[in-house]
Design an enzyme around this catalytic site. Structure first.
Site, PDB file in Angstrom:
ATOM      1  N   HIS A  12      39.330  57.264  54.993  1.00 15.61           N
ATOM      2  CA  HIS A  12      39.346  56.341  53.848  1.00 15.61           C
ATOM      3  C   HIS A  12      37.965  55.773  53.520  1.00 15.61           C
ATOM      4  O   HIS A  12      37.863  54.686  52.951  1.00 15.61           O
ATOM      5  CB  HIS A  12      40.375  55.227  54.088  1.00 15.61           C
ATOM      6  N   HIS A 193      34.035  57.862  64.072  1.00 18.83           N
ATOM      7  CA  HIS A 193      32.941  57.076  63.490  1.00 18.83           C
ATOM      8  C   HIS A 193      32.762  55.767  64.249  1.00 18.83           C
ATOM      9  O   HIS A 193      33.711  55.222  64.796  1.00 18.83           O
ATOM     10  CB  HIS A 193      33.095  56.831  61.985  1.00 18.83           C
ATOM     11  N   GLU A 240      40.974  54.069  64.568  1.00 22.44           N
ATOM     12  CA  GLU A 240      41.831  54.122  63.370  1.00 22.44           C
ATOM     13  C   GLU A 240      42.798  55.312  63.431  1.00 22.44           C
ATOM     14  O   GLU A 240      43.845  55.300  62.789  1.00 22.44           O
ATOM     15  CB  GLU A 240      40.971  54.246  62.104  1.00 22.44           C
TER      16      GLU A 240
HETATM   17  C1  DHB Z   1      32.948  53.522  56.765  1.00 22.33           C
HETATM   18  C2  DHB Z   1      34.158  54.046  57.237  1.00 22.33           C
HETATM   19  C3  DHB Z   1      35.277  53.241  57.358  1.00 22.33           C
HETATM   20  O1  DHB Z   1      36.469  53.677  57.863  1.00 22.33           O
HETATM   21  C4  DHB Z   1      35.222  51.915  56.947  1.00 22.33           C
HETATM   22  O2  DHB Z   1      36.352  51.183  57.004  1.00 22.33           O
HETATM   23  C5  DHB Z   1      34.026  51.370  56.482  1.00 22.33           C
HETATM   24  C6  DHB Z   1      32.890  52.186  56.384  1.00 22.33           C
HETATM   25  C7  DHB Z   1      31.747  54.390  56.636  1.00 22.33           C
HETATM   26  O3  DHB Z   1      31.835  55.598  56.896  1.00 22.33           O
HETATM   27  O4  DHB Z   1      30.694  53.886  56.242  1.00 22.33           O
HETATM   28 FE    FE Z   2      37.961  51.963  58.113  1.00 21.39          FE
END
Ligand code: DHB
Ligand code: FE
Length: 280
Positions: A12, A193, A240
């Site tokens: 997302h 991430h 997540e």
């Molecule tokens: C990013 C990814 C996320 O899931 C989020 O909630 C905020 C930022 C990103 O890739 O920068």
């Molecule tokens: Fe996120």
């Protein structure tokens, strides 16, 4: 009767929403990201779901850190896009399905899951970016949405096992709703991430893809993965991914993969997307 026909999972990444809203989706950096959803848009136009149970996480937009429900369900008739600091995204208001949402709340709470019942809520990029990726930029979203926010922002998030079992409970709830509805369940967020600290920027392509293989083929095994493995292998925000287990739990043990996409770079996230149809 209502039936869950398929599941969709997707990252997302908020910058994906900004790219679309600011007319930059054709730029070389973003083009391959959106190309990964060309099939998905055609697929969903054929599927014509009536309702999507959309599992996502709120990023301290609707819920401040004052109140953090582990699992919640949106029973309102409508959910406006949240202002995350740059004004609300220019996307349609999300229309709910209060009748089915209330039925799911009734059924799932009586199956011993504690859902926080929500009658007023703005929805942030966790929900609106997956909608944009799957539907593009329509005047009005072509589906009703039941938002199911999950806390994966403040520790402790729920375990993968609990998420998987919640998916099964949602399945039983939908199966017992007395209206002919084509229902999809979406799991969002992930994949690897980390947005903070010395490991910011972490991506783990091999782990992500092995995790996804197992989510499709042997979800019971994935449900046993502890938080510490998500943190170590997929980064702090990689947790997540437990939300994808809610989607998987709502499907049959055997599923058919109709689409699978994995792409880096997309902001700070390894972007993953899969569409699974129920078999049997
Ligand atoms: C990013 C990814 C996320 O899931 C989020 O909630 C905020 C930022 C990103 O890739 O920068
Ligand atoms: Fe996120």
């Amino acid at each position: 009767m209502a039936r869950i026909t398929s599941g969709v999972a997707t990252s997302h990444v908020p910058a994906v929403g900004a790219a679309l809203d600011n007319g930059r989706s054709g730029e070389p950096y973003w083009k391959p990201v959106f190309a990964g959803y060309d099939f998905s848009k055609q697929w969903i136009a054929r599927q014509k779901p009536d309702v999507v149970v959309l599992v996502y996480n709120d990023h301290a937009s609707a819920f401040s850190l004052d109140i953090v429900p582990t699992f919640a369900i949106g029973c309102a008739p409508a959910f406006p896009p949240a202002d995350e600091g740059w004004g609300p995204r220019p996307v349609p208001v999300v229309e709910g399905h209060p009748e089915l949402a209330s039925h799911i709340a009734q059924s799932v709470i009586q199956q011993d899951f504690d859902l926080t019942i929500v009658h007023k809520m703005d929805v942030d990029h966790g929900l609106t970016v997956p909608m944009s990726l799957m539907f593009g930029q329509p005047e009005r979203w072509p589906v009703r949405v039941i938002p199911v926010p999950v806390n994966v922002v403040l520790f402790p998030p729920p375990s993968g096992r609990r998420c998987y079992e919640l998916g099964k409970a949602i399945r039983r709830a939908v199966d017992s709703f007395d209206q002919d509805l084509n229902v999809q369940v979406w799991g969002t967020g992930g994949m690897s991430h980390q947005l903070q600290g010395p490991r910011a920027g972490l991506i783990n392509r091999e782990w992500d893809n092995h995790w996804l293989d197992r989510l499709i083929e042997s979800p019971e095994e994935v449900a046993r993965i502890p938080h510490i493995e998500y943190l170590r292998e997929a980064g702090s925000e990689g947790v997540e991914l437990v939300m994808w287990l809610i989607m998987r739990g709502a499907l049959n043990p055997k599923v058919r993969t109709v689409h699978r996409f994995y792409h880096v770079p997309a902001s700070n996230t390894a972007l993953g997307h899969v569409i699974l149809e129920n078999m049997g």
